[in-house]
Enzyme design. Sequence first.
Site, mmCIF file in Angstrom:
data_model
loop_
_atom_site.group_PDB
_atom_site.id
_atom_site.type_symbol
_atom_site.label_atom_id
_atom_site.label_comp_id
_atom_site.label_asym_id
_atom_site.label_seq_id
_atom_site.Cartn_x
_atom_site.Cartn_y
_atom_site.Cartn_z
ATOM 1 N N SER A 106 16.730 -8.484 4.767
ATOM 2 C CA SER A 106 16.003 -8.745 3.522
ATOM 3 C C SER A 106 15.206 -10.042 3.605
ATOM 4 C CB SER A 106 17.016 -8.852 2.376
ATOM 5 O OG SER A 106 16.393 -9.335 1.198
ATOM 6 N N TYR A 129 8.896 -8.960 0.854
ATOM 7 C CA TYR A 129 8.345 -9.094 -0.491
ATOM 8 C C TYR A 129 7.060 -9.898 -0.356
ATOM 9 C CZ TYR A 129 12.561 -7.484 -2.917
ATOM 10 O OH TYR A 129 13.600 -6.726 -3.403
ATOM 11 N N THR A 155 8.387 -3.618 0.625
ATOM 12 C CA THR A 155 8.904 -3.134 -0.662
ATOM 13 C C THR A 155 7.763 -3.109 -1.673
ATOM 14 O OG1 THR A 155 11.139 -3.902 -0.237
ATOM 15 C CG2 THR A 155 10.532 -3.602 -2.539
ATOM 16 N N LYS A 230 8.294 1.104 1.528
ATOM 17 C CA LYS A 230 9.617 1.355 0.938
ATOM 18 C C LYS A 230 9.520 1.352 -0.587
ATOM 19 C CE LYS A 230 14.364 -0.483 0.946
ATOM 20 N NZ LYS A 230 14.552 -0.894 -0.452
ATOM 21 N N HIS A 254 15.089 1.633 -5.064
ATOM 22 C CA HIS A 254 15.594 0.256 -5.047
ATOM 23 C C HIS A 254 17.063 0.214 -5.499
ATOM 24 C CE1 HIS A 254 13.749 -3.953 -4.809
ATOM 25 N NE2 HIS A 254 15.033 -4.181 -5.025
#
Length: 369
Positions: A106, A129, A155, A230, A254
Amino acid sequence: MEITNVSEYQEIAKQKLPKMVYDYYASGAEDQWTLHENRFAFTKILFRPRILIDVNKIDMTTTVLGFKISMPIMIAPTAMQKMAHPEGEYATARAASAAGTIMTLSSWATSSVEEVASTGPGIRFFQLYVYKDRNVVAQLVRRAERAGFKAIALTVDTPRLGRREADIKNRFTLPPFLTLKNFEGLDLGKMDKADDSGLASYVAGQIDRSLSWKDVKWLQTITKLPILVKGVLTAEDTRIAIQAGAAGIIVSNHGARQLDYVPATIMALEEVVKAAQGRVPVFLDGGVRRGTDVFKALALGASGIFIGRPVVFSLAAEGEAGVRKVLSMLREEFELTMALSGCRSLKEITRDHIMTEWDSPHPRPAPRL
Protein backbone atom coordinates in the site's frame (compact mmCIF):
# COMPACT_ATOMS: atom_id res chain seq x y z
CA MET A 1 -7.22 -23.90 19.55
CA GLU A 2 -6.09 -25.10 16.15
CA ILE A 3 -6.94 -22.76 13.29
CA THR A 4 -8.62 -24.73 10.51
CA ASN A 5 -9.84 -21.96 8.22
CA VAL A 6 -9.05 -18.38 7.25
CA SER A 7 -12.12 -16.80 8.86
CA GLU A 8 -11.12 -17.95 12.35
CA TYR A 9 -8.30 -15.41 12.41
CA GLN A 10 -10.76 -12.51 12.51
CA GLU A 11 -12.03 -13.33 16.02
CA ILE A 12 -8.46 -13.73 17.32
CA ALA A 13 -7.51 -10.37 15.80
CA LYS A 14 -10.58 -8.79 17.42
CA GLN A 15 -9.47 -10.01 20.85
CA LYS A 16 -5.85 -8.96 20.38
CA LEU A 17 -6.09 -5.55 18.73
CA PRO A 18 -7.10 -2.20 20.21
CA LYS A 19 -10.71 -1.41 19.24
CA MET A 20 -9.70 1.54 17.03
CA VAL A 21 -7.31 -0.64 15.03
CA TYR A 22 -9.59 -3.67 14.71
CA ASP A 23 -12.53 -1.49 13.64
CA TYR A 24 -10.36 0.26 11.04
CA TYR A 25 -9.46 -3.07 9.43
CA ALA A 26 -12.83 -4.78 9.81
CA SER A 27 -15.42 -2.15 9.03
CA GLY A 28 -17.03 -1.01 5.79
CA ALA A 29 -18.84 2.12 4.67
CA GLU A 30 -22.17 3.34 6.06
CA ASP A 31 -24.72 0.46 6.42
CA GLN A 32 -22.02 -2.09 5.54
CA TRP A 33 -24.44 -3.78 3.12
CA THR A 34 -21.69 -4.31 0.55
CA LEU A 35 -19.34 -5.57 3.28
CA HIS A 36 -21.80 -8.38 4.05
CA GLU A 37 -22.59 -8.96 0.39
CA ASN A 38 -18.91 -9.37 -0.59
CA ARG A 39 -18.99 -12.61 1.39
CA PHE A 40 -22.64 -13.64 1.01
CA ALA A 41 -22.65 -13.40 -2.80
CA PHE A 42 -20.28 -16.38 -3.01
CA THR A 43 -23.07 -18.56 -1.54
CA LYS A 44 -25.15 -17.84 -4.65
CA ILE A 45 -22.69 -19.79 -6.80
CA LEU A 46 -22.79 -23.60 -6.73
CA PHE A 47 -20.53 -26.21 -8.30
CA ARG A 48 -21.12 -28.57 -11.24
CA PRO A 49 -18.27 -31.00 -10.54
CA ARG A 50 -17.00 -33.41 -13.19
CA ILE A 51 -16.18 -36.91 -11.98
CA LEU A 52 -13.86 -39.80 -12.84
CA ILE A 53 -11.07 -37.56 -14.07
CA ASP A 54 -7.48 -38.45 -13.16
CA VAL A 55 -6.62 -35.72 -10.64
CA ASN A 56 -3.42 -37.32 -9.41
CA LYS A 57 -1.43 -34.25 -10.47
CA ILE A 58 -2.81 -30.75 -10.00
CA ASP A 59 -1.02 -27.70 -11.37
CA MET A 60 -2.02 -24.39 -9.77
CA THR A 61 0.80 -22.30 -11.25
CA THR A 62 0.02 -19.28 -13.37
CA THR A 63 1.60 -16.12 -14.75
CA VAL A 64 0.57 -12.58 -13.90
CA LEU A 65 1.90 -9.86 -16.21
CA GLY A 66 4.55 -12.36 -17.30
CA PHE A 67 5.64 -13.29 -13.76
CA LYS A 68 5.30 -16.94 -12.77
CA ILE A 69 3.60 -17.55 -9.43
CA SER A 70 2.72 -20.71 -7.52
CA MET A 71 -1.04 -20.13 -7.38
CA PRO A 72 -3.61 -17.52 -8.47
CA ILE A 73 -3.89 -16.21 -4.88
CA MET A 74 -2.13 -12.90 -4.23
CA ILE A 75 -1.93 -10.30 -1.48
CA ALA A 76 -3.95 -7.10 -1.86
CA PRO A 77 -2.69 -3.75 -0.59
CA THR A 78 -3.77 -3.07 2.99
CA ALA A 79 -2.64 0.05 4.80
CA MET A 80 -0.70 0.51 8.04
CA GLN A 81 0.13 -3.12 8.79
CA LYS A 82 2.36 -2.29 11.76
CA MET A 83 -0.84 -1.45 13.62
CA ALA A 84 -1.55 -5.19 13.40
CA HIS A 85 1.93 -6.47 14.25
CA PRO A 86 5.33 -4.85 14.91
CA GLU A 87 6.82 -6.48 11.81
CA GLY A 88 3.93 -5.30 9.64
CA GLU A 89 4.68 -5.24 5.92
CA TYR A 90 8.05 -6.96 6.43
CA ALA A 91 6.28 -10.09 7.69
CA THR A 92 3.71 -9.98 4.87
CA ALA A 93 6.44 -9.61 2.25
CA ARG A 94 8.37 -12.60 3.60
CA ALA A 95 5.21 -14.74 3.77
CA ALA A 96 4.24 -13.89 0.18
CA SER A 97 7.75 -14.63 -1.07
CA ALA A 98 7.85 -17.97 0.80
CA ALA A 99 4.50 -18.91 -0.78
CA GLY A 100 5.77 -17.99 -4.25
CA THR A 101 3.16 -15.32 -4.81
CA ILE A 102 2.78 -11.56 -5.26
CA MET A 103 2.43 -8.97 -2.52
CA THR A 104 0.97 -5.54 -3.25
CA LEU A 105 2.34 -2.83 -0.97
CA SER A 106 0.00 0.00 0.00
CA SER A 107 0.99 3.64 -0.54
CA TRP A 108 -0.07 4.07 3.08
CA ALA A 109 2.22 1.35 4.38
CA THR A 110 4.03 1.71 7.70
CA SER A 111 7.16 0.38 5.94
CA SER A 112 8.73 2.04 2.90
CA VAL A 113 9.21 0.52 -0.57
CA GLU A 114 12.94 0.30 0.15
CA GLU A 115 12.40 -1.44 3.49
CA VAL A 116 10.04 -4.01 1.96
CA ALA A 117 12.50 -4.62 -0.90
CA SER A 118 15.23 -5.26 1.69
CA THR A 119 13.34 -8.32 3.05
CA GLY A 120 14.72 -10.34 0.12
CA PRO A 121 13.59 -11.56 -3.28
CA GLY A 122 9.94 -11.59 -4.28
CA ILE A 123 7.53 -10.30 -6.92
CA ARG A 124 5.92 -7.15 -5.57
CA PHE A 125 3.43 -4.63 -6.91
CA PHE A 126 2.95 -1.10 -5.58
CA GLN A 127 -0.51 0.36 -4.91
CA LEU A 128 -0.65 4.05 -5.72
CA TYR A 129 -2.83 6.87 -4.43
CA VAL A 130 -2.49 10.03 -6.51
CA TYR A 131 -1.66 13.05 -4.34
CA LYS A 132 -2.45 16.64 -5.30
CA ASP A 133 1.29 17.26 -5.59
CA ARG A 134 2.26 15.30 -8.70
CA ASN A 135 5.95 15.59 -7.86
CA VAL A 136 5.25 13.45 -4.79
CA VAL A 137 3.58 10.87 -7.04
CA ALA A 138 6.37 10.84 -9.62
CA GLN A 139 8.99 10.51 -6.89
CA LEU A 140 7.13 7.63 -5.23
CA VAL A 141 6.67 5.74 -8.52
CA ARG A 142 10.38 6.14 -9.31
CA ARG A 143 11.29 4.85 -5.85
CA ALA A 144 9.06 1.80 -6.29
CA GLU A 145 10.61 1.14 -9.69
CA ARG A 146 14.14 1.46 -8.28
CA ALA A 147 13.23 -0.86 -5.39
CA GLY A 148 12.33 -3.57 -7.92
CA PHE A 149 8.53 -3.40 -7.79
CA LYS A 150 7.06 -4.88 -10.96
CA ALA A 151 3.71 -3.10 -11.46
CA ILE A 152 1.62 -0.19 -10.24
CA ALA A 153 -1.90 -0.88 -8.94
CA LEU A 154 -3.61 2.49 -9.35
CA THR A 155 -6.54 2.90 -6.95
CA VAL A 156 -9.27 4.78 -8.80
CA ASP A 157 -12.27 4.59 -6.44
CA THR A 158 -11.09 7.07 -3.78
CA PRO A 159 -11.41 10.71 -4.88
CA ARG A 160 -12.80 11.07 -1.35
CA LEU A 161 -12.74 8.60 1.51
CA GLY A 162 -15.93 6.58 2.07
CA ARG A 163 -17.94 7.25 5.22
CA ARG A 164 -16.64 4.66 7.66
CA GLU A 165 -18.67 5.29 10.77
CA ALA A 166 -16.56 3.14 13.09
CA ASP A 167 -13.56 5.36 12.28
CA ILE A 168 -15.61 8.48 12.97
CA LYS A 169 -16.78 7.13 16.33
CA ASN A 170 -13.26 6.04 17.27
CA ARG A 171 -11.64 9.28 15.99
CA PHE A 172 -9.31 7.01 14.04
CA THR A 173 -5.74 8.16 13.61
CA LEU A 174 -2.39 6.47 13.04
CA PRO A 175 -0.82 5.58 16.40
CA PRO A 176 1.90 8.14 17.34
CA PHE A 177 4.78 5.65 17.11
CA LEU A 178 3.99 4.90 13.44
CA THR A 179 4.25 6.90 10.22
CA LEU A 180 3.21 6.46 6.61
CA LYS A 181 6.79 5.55 5.77
CA ASN A 182 6.68 6.29 2.03
CA PHE A 183 5.90 9.94 2.80
CA GLU A 184 8.05 10.44 5.88
CA GLY A 185 10.62 12.70 4.24
CA LEU A 186 7.92 14.80 2.55
CA ASP A 187 6.18 15.82 5.79
CA LEU A 188 3.14 13.85 4.65
CA GLY A 189 3.76 10.84 6.89
CA LYS A 190 1.74 11.94 9.92
CA MET A 191 -1.98 12.00 10.42
CA ASP A 192 -3.47 14.62 12.68
CA LYS A 193 -6.18 13.96 15.26
CA ALA A 194 -9.47 15.17 13.86
CA ASP A 195 -13.07 15.73 14.94
CA ASP A 196 -14.06 12.72 12.87
CA SER A 197 -11.75 10.24 11.13
CA GLY A 198 -8.13 11.38 10.97
CA LEU A 199 -7.72 9.39 7.76
CA ALA A 200 -10.73 11.08 6.13
CA SER A 201 -9.21 14.48 6.95
CA TYR A 202 -5.82 13.37 5.59
CA VAL A 203 -7.40 12.19 2.33
CA ALA A 204 -9.39 15.42 1.97
CA GLY A 205 -6.19 17.40 2.35
CA GLN A 206 -3.82 15.33 0.23
CA ILE A 207 -5.56 13.10 -2.33
CA ASP A 208 -6.47 14.57 -5.71
CA ARG A 209 -10.23 14.66 -6.34
CA SER A 210 -9.64 15.74 -9.94
CA LEU A 211 -8.04 12.39 -10.86
CA SER A 212 -9.29 11.31 -14.29
CA TRP A 213 -8.47 9.02 -17.23
CA LYS A 214 -5.91 11.52 -18.54
CA ASP A 215 -3.89 10.85 -15.39
CA VAL A 216 -3.74 7.14 -16.27
CA LYS A 217 -2.10 8.28 -19.53
CA TRP A 218 0.20 10.66 -17.60
CA LEU A 219 1.32 7.82 -15.34
CA GLN A 220 2.46 5.88 -18.41
CA THR A 221 4.71 8.79 -19.37
CA ILE A 222 6.56 8.67 -16.04
CA THR A 223 6.98 4.89 -15.66
CA LYS A 224 7.59 1.84 -17.80
CA LEU A 225 5.86 -0.37 -15.20
CA PRO A 226 2.53 -1.94 -16.22
CA ILE A 227 -0.48 -0.26 -14.66
CA LEU A 228 -3.34 -2.22 -13.12
CA VAL A 229 -6.50 -0.17 -12.62
CA LYS A 230 -7.95 -1.11 -9.22
CA GLY A 231 -11.56 -0.28 -8.44
CA VAL A 232 -13.43 -1.07 -11.67
CA LEU A 233 -16.99 -2.44 -11.34
CA THR A 234 -18.61 -1.81 -14.74
CA ALA A 235 -18.26 -2.81 -18.39
CA GLU A 236 -18.13 0.85 -19.42
CA ASP A 237 -15.10 1.62 -17.27
CA THR A 238 -13.44 -1.64 -18.31
CA ARG A 239 -13.51 -0.55 -21.95
CA ILE A 240 -12.19 2.93 -21.13
CA ALA A 241 -9.41 1.49 -18.93
CA ILE A 242 -8.22 -0.73 -21.76
CA GLN A 243 -8.30 2.20 -24.21
CA ALA A 244 -6.30 4.23 -21.69
CA GLY A 245 -3.54 1.61 -21.70
CA ALA A 246 -4.23 -0.41 -18.55
CA ALA A 247 -2.28 -3.67 -18.45
CA GLY A 248 -4.93 -5.29 -16.27
CA ILE A 249 -8.03 -4.63 -14.21
CA ILE A 250 -8.72 -5.35 -10.55
CA VAL A 251 -12.44 -5.67 -9.84
CA SER A 252 -12.65 -4.11 -6.40
CA ASN A 253 -15.05 -2.15 -4.22
CA HIS A 254 -12.24 -1.23 -1.85
CA GLY A 255 -13.23 -3.91 0.64
CA ALA A 256 -16.71 -2.32 0.79
CA ARG A 257 -15.15 0.77 2.39
CA GLN A 258 -16.04 3.39 -0.25
CA LEU A 259 -19.52 3.49 -1.82
CA ASP A 260 -22.00 1.28 0.01
CA TYR A 261 -24.62 -0.58 -2.09
CA VAL A 262 -22.28 -1.32 -4.95
CA PRO A 263 -22.44 -5.01 -5.87
CA ALA A 264 -20.18 -7.61 -4.35
CA THR A 265 -17.06 -7.93 -6.47
CA ILE A 266 -17.90 -11.56 -7.37
CA MET A 267 -21.24 -10.24 -8.75
CA ALA A 268 -19.54 -7.52 -10.83
CA LEU A 269 -16.79 -9.81 -12.11
CA GLU A 270 -18.50 -11.41 -15.09
CA GLU A 271 -19.63 -8.07 -16.55
CA VAL A 272 -16.03 -6.81 -16.43
CA VAL A 273 -14.59 -10.06 -17.86
CA LYS A 274 -17.01 -9.95 -20.80
CA ALA A 275 -16.17 -6.31 -21.54
CA ALA A 276 -12.42 -7.01 -21.40
CA GLN A 277 -12.82 -9.69 -24.11
CA GLY A 278 -9.51 -11.27 -23.16
CA ARG A 279 -7.53 -8.14 -24.05
CA VAL A 280 -6.16 -7.75 -20.52
CA PRO A 281 -6.31 -9.97 -17.43
CA VAL A 282 -9.05 -9.30 -14.89
CA PHE A 283 -8.49 -9.96 -11.18
CA LEU A 284 -10.94 -10.15 -8.28
CA ASP A 285 -10.37 -8.44 -4.94
CA GLY A 286 -12.87 -8.73 -2.10
CA GLY A 287 -14.63 -11.34 -0.01
CA VAL A 288 -12.38 -14.35 -0.63
CA ARG A 289 -12.06 -16.54 2.47
CA ARG A 290 -12.09 -20.07 1.02
CA GLY A 291 -10.43 -22.06 -1.75
CA THR A 292 -13.95 -22.58 -3.12
CA ASP A 293 -14.21 -18.78 -3.51
CA VAL A 294 -11.00 -18.75 -5.56
CA PHE A 295 -12.35 -21.45 -7.86
CA LYS A 296 -15.65 -19.59 -8.32
CA ALA A 297 -13.78 -16.40 -9.30
CA LEU A 298 -11.66 -18.25 -11.85
CA ALA A 299 -14.74 -20.03 -13.25
CA LEU A 300 -16.27 -16.58 -13.83
CA GLY A 301 -13.19 -15.51 -15.78
CA ALA A 302 -10.78 -14.00 -13.25
CA SER A 303 -7.07 -14.60 -13.86
CA GLY A 304 -6.42 -14.53 -10.11
CA ILE A 305 -7.63 -13.11 -6.82
CA PHE A 306 -6.30 -10.81 -4.09
CA ILE A 307 -6.88 -11.17 -0.34
CA GLY A 308 -6.80 -8.21 2.05
CA ARG A 309 -8.42 -8.58 5.47
CA PRO A 310 -7.32 -12.22 5.96
CA VAL A 311 -3.75 -10.92 5.79
CA VAL A 312 -4.10 -8.24 8.47
CA PHE A 313 -6.16 -10.47 10.76
CA SER A 314 -3.69 -13.37 10.55
CA LEU A 315 -0.80 -10.92 10.91
CA ALA A 316 -2.36 -9.57 14.11
CA ALA A 317 -2.87 -13.11 15.43
CA GLU A 318 0.43 -14.77 14.56
CA GLY A 319 2.68 -12.41 12.60
CA GLU A 320 4.48 -13.84 9.57
CA ALA A 321 3.49 -17.40 10.52
CA GLY A 322 -0.18 -16.38 10.42
CA VAL A 323 0.08 -14.90 6.93
CA ARG A 324 1.96 -18.00 5.75
CA LYS A 325 -0.80 -20.17 7.20
CA VAL A 326 -3.56 -18.18 5.47
CA LEU A 327 -1.79 -18.58 2.13
CA SER A 328 -1.20 -22.29 2.66
CA MET A 329 -4.79 -22.96 3.83
CA LEU A 330 -6.23 -21.16 0.80
CA ARG A 331 -3.82 -23.02 -1.47
CA GLU A 332 -4.77 -26.43 -0.02
CA GLU A 333 -8.51 -25.69 -0.14
CA PHE A 334 -8.23 -24.46 -3.74
CA GLU A 335 -6.27 -27.55 -4.76
CA LEU A 336 -8.93 -29.78 -3.15
CA THR A 337 -11.72 -27.85 -4.90
CA MET A 338 -9.94 -28.33 -8.24
CA ALA A 339 -9.54 -32.07 -7.62
CA LEU A 340 -13.15 -32.56 -6.55
CA SER A 341 -14.35 -30.56 -9.57
CA GLY A 342 -12.21 -32.57 -11.99
CA CYS A 343 -9.78 -29.80 -12.95
CA ARG A 344 -6.04 -30.48 -13.22
CA SER A 345 -4.88 -27.03 -14.27
CA LEU A 346 -6.26 -23.50 -14.17
CA LYS A 347 -7.12 -23.58 -17.87
CA GLU A 348 -9.45 -26.53 -17.20
CA ILE A 349 -11.60 -24.40 -14.86
CA THR A 350 -14.54 -23.20 -16.96
CA ARG A 351 -17.87 -21.44 -16.59
CA ASP A 352 -19.51 -24.86 -16.93
CA HIS A 353 -18.02 -25.89 -13.57
CA ILE A 354 -20.41 -23.56 -11.73
CA MET A 355 -24.03 -22.51 -11.76
CA THR A 356 -25.28 -19.23 -10.41
CA GLU A 357 -28.66 -18.02 -9.24
CA TRP A 358 -28.83 -15.78 -12.27
CA ASP A 359 -28.23 -18.67 -14.74
CA SER A 360 -31.40 -20.70 -14.29
CA PRO A 361 -35.01 -19.62 -14.89
CA HIS A 362 -36.00 -20.97 -11.45
CA PRO A 363 -33.09 -20.14 -9.19
CA ARG A 364 -32.95 -22.08 -5.95
CA PRO A 365 -31.72 -19.91 -3.10
CA ALA A 366 -28.44 -21.20 -1.73
CA PRO A 367 -28.76 -22.26 1.90
CA ARG A 368 -27.67 -19.62 4.36
CA LEU A 369 -24.54 -20.76 6.15
